[in-house]
Structure formats: structure tokens, C-alpha cells
Design a protein around this motif. Sequence first.
Motif, PDB file in Angstrom:
ATOM      1  N   ASN A  80       0.924  -1.253  -0.054  1.00 65.66           N
ATOM      2  CA  ASN A  80      -0.089   0.077   0.036  1.00 65.66           C
ATOM      3  C   ASN A  80       1.009   1.333  -0.043  1.00 65.66           C
ATOM      4  O   ASN A  80       0.859   2.266   0.765  1.00 65.66           O
ATOM      5  CB  ASN A  80      -1.039   0.042   1.018  1.00 65.66           C
ATOM      6  CG  ASN A  80      -2.277   0.427   0.812  1.00 65.66           C
ATOM      7  OD1 ASN A  80      -2.813   0.171  -0.514  1.00 65.66           O
ATOM      8  ND2 ASN A  80      -3.277   0.226   1.723  1.00 65.66           N
ATOM      9  N   SER A  83       2.348   3.520   3.208  1.00 65.95           N
ATOM     10  CA  SER A  83       1.623   3.033   4.360  1.00 65.95           C
ATOM     11  C   SER A  83       1.508   1.526   4.404  1.00 65.95           C
ATOM     12  O   SER A  83       0.584   1.008   5.173  1.00 65.95           O
ATOM     13  CB  SER A  83      -0.013   3.810   4.440  1.00 65.95           C
ATOM     14  OG  SER A  83      -0.597   3.356   2.997  1.00 65.95           O
ATOM     15  N   THR A  84       2.479   1.113   3.607  1.00 69.60           N
ATOM     16  CA  THR A  84       2.107  -0.568   3.713  1.00 69.60           C
ATOM     17  C   THR A  84       2.247  -1.224   4.998  1.00 69.60           C
ATOM     18  O   THR A  84       1.649  -2.097   5.261  1.00 69.60           O
ATOM     19  CB  THR A  84       3.432  -1.034   2.687  1.00 69.60           C
ATOM     20  OG1 THR A  84       3.176  -0.683   1.444  1.00 69.60           O
ATOM     21  CG2 THR A  84       3.533  -2.567   2.950  1.00 69.60           C
ATOM     22  N   SER A  87      -0.683  -0.733   7.044  1.00 68.72           N
ATOM     23  CA  SER A  87      -1.746  -1.576   6.393  1.00 68.72           C
ATOM     24  C   SER A  87      -1.825  -3.040   7.063  1.00 68.72           C
ATOM     25  O   SER A  87      -2.752  -3.531   7.108  1.00 68.72           O
ATOM     26  CB  SER A  87      -1.563  -1.433   5.002  1.00 68.72           C
ATOM     27  OG  SER A  87      -1.797  -0.204   4.462  1.00 68.72           O
ATOM     28  N   MET A 246      -8.537   3.322   8.535  1.00 70.49           N
ATOM     29  CA  MET A 246      -7.946   3.451   7.180  1.00 70.49           C
ATOM     30  C   MET A 246      -8.827   4.456   6.202  1.00 70.49           C
ATOM     31  O   MET A 246      -9.929   3.971   6.194  1.00 70.49           O
ATOM     32  CB  MET A 246      -7.608   2.258   6.697  1.00 70.49           C
ATOM     33  CG  MET A 246      -6.792   2.586   5.161  1.00 70.49           C
ATOM     34  SD  MET A 246      -6.434   0.825   4.469  1.00 70.49           S
ATOM     35  CE  MET A 246      -5.213   0.173   5.328  1.00 70.49           C
ATOM     36  N   THR A 247      -8.177   5.184   5.633  1.00 75.33           N
ATOM     37  CA  THR A 247      -9.171   6.011   4.483  1.00 75.33           C
ATOM     38  C   THR A 247      -8.135   5.888   3.335  1.00 75.33           C
ATOM     39  O   THR A 247      -7.015   5.859   3.197  1.00 75.33           O
ATOM     40  CB  THR A 247      -9.427   7.442   4.931  1.00 75.33           C
ATOM     41  OG1 THR A 247      -7.815   8.099   5.313  1.00 75.33           O
ATOM     42  CG2 THR A 247     -10.120   7.614   6.026  1.00 75.33           C
ATOM     43  N   THR A 248      -8.901   6.185   2.180  1.00 77.82           N
ATOM     44  CA  THR A 248      -8.215   6.311   0.866  1.00 77.82           C
ATOM     45  C   THR A 248      -8.639   7.815   0.298  1.00 77.82           C
ATOM     46  O   THR A 248      -9.673   8.519   0.694  1.00 77.82           O
ATOM     47  CB  THR A 248      -8.625   5.150  -0.075  1.00 77.82           C
ATOM     48  OG1 THR A 248     -10.201   4.962  -0.161  1.00 77.82           O
ATOM     49  CG2 THR A 248      -8.065   3.773   0.497  1.00 77.82           C
ATOM     50  N   ASP A 249      -8.374   7.898  -0.908  1.00 82.76           N
ATOM     51  CA  ASP A 249      -8.614   9.182  -1.502  1.00 82.76           C
ATOM     52  C   ASP A 249     -10.109   9.454  -1.794  1.00 82.76           C
ATOM     53  O   ASP A 249     -11.073   8.605  -1.929  1.00 82.76           O
ATOM     54  CB  ASP A 249      -8.078   9.394  -3.100  1.00 82.76           C
ATOM     55  CG  ASP A 249      -6.474   9.605  -2.850  1.00 82.76           C
ATOM     56  OD1 ASP A 249      -6.398  10.510  -2.181  1.00 82.76           O
ATOM     57  OD2 ASP A 249      -5.771   8.697  -3.500  1.00 82.76           O
ATOM     58  N   MET A 267      -7.526  12.704   3.490  1.00 80.84           N
ATOM     59  CA  MET A 267      -7.511  11.335   3.996  1.00 80.84           C
ATOM     60  C   MET A 267      -6.975  11.426   5.741  1.00 80.84           C
ATOM     61  O   MET A 267      -7.629  10.591   6.268  1.00 80.84           O
ATOM     62  CB  MET A 267      -6.505  10.405   3.188  1.00 80.84           C
ATOM     63  CG  MET A 267      -6.840  10.193   1.744  1.00 80.84           C
ATOM     64  SD  MET A 267      -5.632   8.822   1.082  1.00 80.84           S
ATOM     65  CE  MET A 267      -4.119   9.514   1.206  1.00 80.84           C
ATOM     66  N   ALA A 384      -3.364   5.889   0.473  1.00 87.62           N
ATOM     67  CA  ALA A 384      -3.929   5.209   1.739  1.00 87.62           C
ATOM     68  C   ALA A 384      -3.453   5.745   2.880  1.00 87.62           C
ATOM     69  O   ALA A 384      -2.398   6.129   3.107  1.00 87.62           O
ATOM     70  CB  ALA A 384      -3.968   3.679   1.868  1.00 87.62           C
ATOM     71  N   CYS A 385      -4.145   6.053   3.951  1.00 91.14           N
ATOM     72  CA  CYS A 385      -3.849   6.746   5.201  1.00 91.14           C
ATOM     73  C   CYS A 385      -4.368   5.988   6.371  1.00 91.14           C
ATOM     74  O   CYS A 385      -5.479   5.443   6.425  1.00 91.14           O
ATOM     75  CB  CYS A 385      -4.389   8.222   5.405  1.00 91.14           C
ATOM     76  SG  CYS A 385      -3.924   8.923   7.008  1.00 91.14           S
ATOM     77  N   VAL A 386      -3.459   5.417   7.331  1.00 96.00           N
ATOM     78  CA  VAL A 386      -3.714   4.744   8.327  1.00 96.00           C
ATOM     79  C   VAL A 386      -3.439   5.331   9.613  1.00 96.00           C
ATOM     80  O   VAL A 386      -2.196   5.834   9.825  1.00 96.00           O
ATOM     81  CB  VAL A 386      -3.020   3.488   8.253  1.00 96.00           C
ATOM     82  CG1 VAL A 386      -3.307   2.375   9.659  1.00 96.00           C
ATOM     83  CG2 VAL A 386      -3.348   2.566   7.272  1.00 96.00           C
TER      84      VAL A 386
END
Length: 393
Positions: A80, A83-84, A87, A246-249, A267, A384-386
Motif C-alpha cells: 500500500n 503506508s504498507t 496496512s 484507514m481511509t483512501t482518496d 485522508m 491510503a492513510c492509516v
Amino acid sequence: MKRRVNVIGVGMTKFAKPGASAEYYEMARDAGQLALKDAGISYNEVEQGFVGYVYGDSTCGQRALYELGLTGIPVVNVNNNCSTGSSALFLARQAIEGGLAECVIALGFEKMERGALGNKYDDREPPMAKHAQVMLDAQGFTQAPPAAQMFGGAGREYRWRYGTKRETFGKIAEKARKHASQNPFALFNQVLSLEEIMASDDVFDPLTRFQCCPPTCGAAAAILCSDEFAAKHGIKNSVYIAAQAMTTDYASSFDEQSMIKMVGYDMTKQAALRVYNQAGIGPEDIQVVELHDCFTANELLTYEGLGLCPEGQAEQFIWDGDNTYGGKYVVNPSGGLLSKGHPLGATGLAQCTELVWQLRGTADKRQVANANIALQHNLGLGGACVITMYRRD
């Protein structure tokens, strides 16, 4: 009801420059063994593995975990972008929280190449084509590294909006180096003055070379378990995940022609709101933060995205010292990505490791006083943002 998720073991390697590290599976083995030892359990008790890396062939996760044991457990490979690592942590947390497993490992590693990040395939559309189009429309392209143009452009947009001084961004790097000087795991732990940072080579206004994180190699790991597993093994006073999102765009990443929005501001803001709502705890209750400072511009933006200060007031926040020891928060006591290094797959789990140490009170010279609540922010473009909140009993 959701089950509590405890972080009972963490471990990481000292990060290294490209070309100076061990093989990826050796770094992963070392981090995994440290986490298992820290947890006081054997690998045979781990039921699932979630392994993050960005630059590697398929099933590198299996090759890495095979260094710890050949037990036939499910292994999920995670990619990801930056942010892997978090994730992988997100998936591991879900497995425990949802009752699918009692004990799991989240592992991240990266063996990076020298130089700026680039696309590996030229026969298909890159995943960040929509982001690149926003940049093309907003500011065009230069010869600078693409990521520096994106985050630097966001910093420039902020600077034009609020009249922020270029030196304000440099202050963030000065703080990072000062924190890293107390961290034996940091790649760059030599203190730098603001003058040295501002005099380093220009990369993309407002960024200079010492305001950009370096490509790095390394590994980190975390062992997660349920309350029942912890009780069975006599584990008490553990750090636990109080909330995570977790959010995405969003459409705003592309529709508003904003470099700030394109690099993930919304995000971050939405993930933070979810975490605060889940935990019933606001930013004012946090003592220590590890956030994604791939560039100083992103750290500045993230102060506001996380609600550490009001929008438009990051400059005052920085010059008042509210981002360091003696201020409102200690941000990136590890030195952050800028100084500790940024091996993409390992970064999120290295942040987790630092915050667990902080909440246990075992962070040595960089220990944050009375640390009870910690916040982690890990961002990957693409996107992605966690965000994870940790507490201790």
C-alpha cells in the motif's frame, strides 16, 4: 462486541542506506525474532501473518516468515505504498478484533534502491496518474523527484495561502535531527542547525535536501493478541490499540485542484476524526505522536490534519515548540522518516515499535514524560492513510 487488541511484542532493525543492508529476509528475520522475544512467545503460537513490502516479487512475505518457522500458517502479502507497514498492522488488528485469530504477526521490510522512487512498469498506466494530472494542472512538472514536487507543491500552496516562512519548514528538520540524536536506531542522528538545513541543496521550493527523507532499508514487526491469549500467557499491563482507521482518496483529492488535498490532507483529517470518535478521546489528550514526515511539508500539513493545532496555525505551533519536548506534544521522538529513515514496508511498524516503547516507558533518552496515549499516522500516496491510537493499561 469487538475484542481488545493488545500489542505484546515489537522489534525493529537499525535502518541502513541502500547497498549497505542485509538481504530482505534476514532483516525480516531479525525484526521478527526481536518481536517474538519481546512478547515472550514462540513462532508456533502465531496463527496468521501479514507482511508488507513495496519493492519485491510476489510471496516475499512467505520467504521472510519462513525464517521464523515453517508452520503452514496463512500469510498475506501487503503493498500500500508508503503506508504498507501500517496496512499490515490494520489487517492484523482486524483478525484479532474480529475473533478470527488469537495471536498474529505484522511484519514489514524493504530493501530499497538508491535514488528517487519511480515506476517499475512503463507498459501500463501508473496508479498515481490521477494525482499526477492534478499536479500538471496546478503547477506543471520539473526535473525534481516526483514525490518532492508533490509534497513540495503542497508546502508551497500552504505557504502562499498563509504567508509561511521557508525557515518554518526547516525548523521541522532541525527538530527531527535533534530527536534522532537520542535514537540508536536512526540512520541520520547527527544534529543539524537550521542554517545548515536551509543551506543544503534546493530540491523543490520550499524543500531543501535535508527536508526530504532518504531511501532506506530495514524491517520492523509487531505481535498482536487477544485478552484471552495475553491472560493465558501471564501478560499484563500491555499496550493496546484503542482505535484505528484507514481511509483512501476522496473526490477532493482530484476535483479541487489543490496540491494539499492531492497529497492526502483529507485522508488524514477523516481518518483522525474516525479514530477520535472510536476512542472517545480527542487530540488534546495525546502526549506523543509518530507521523509521516516523508517531507517537512507533510509534517506541517499533518499537524493540522490531526487536529494538533487549528488550520493556518502550524507556523506558530512550530516556532512555539509545541511539537517537541516541553511543548504540547512530542512529535516523532524517533527522528521520524526524515532522520530515522523510510523503508516503505517497515515504516508503519517502526512507528508502532517506537510508540509501544514510549508507552511502556522504555524509550531511554528520548522518553516522553507521562506518556499514556499515543497516535500514529502513516500515509501512502495513491492513496491510503492509516491512523492508530495506542493506550496502556
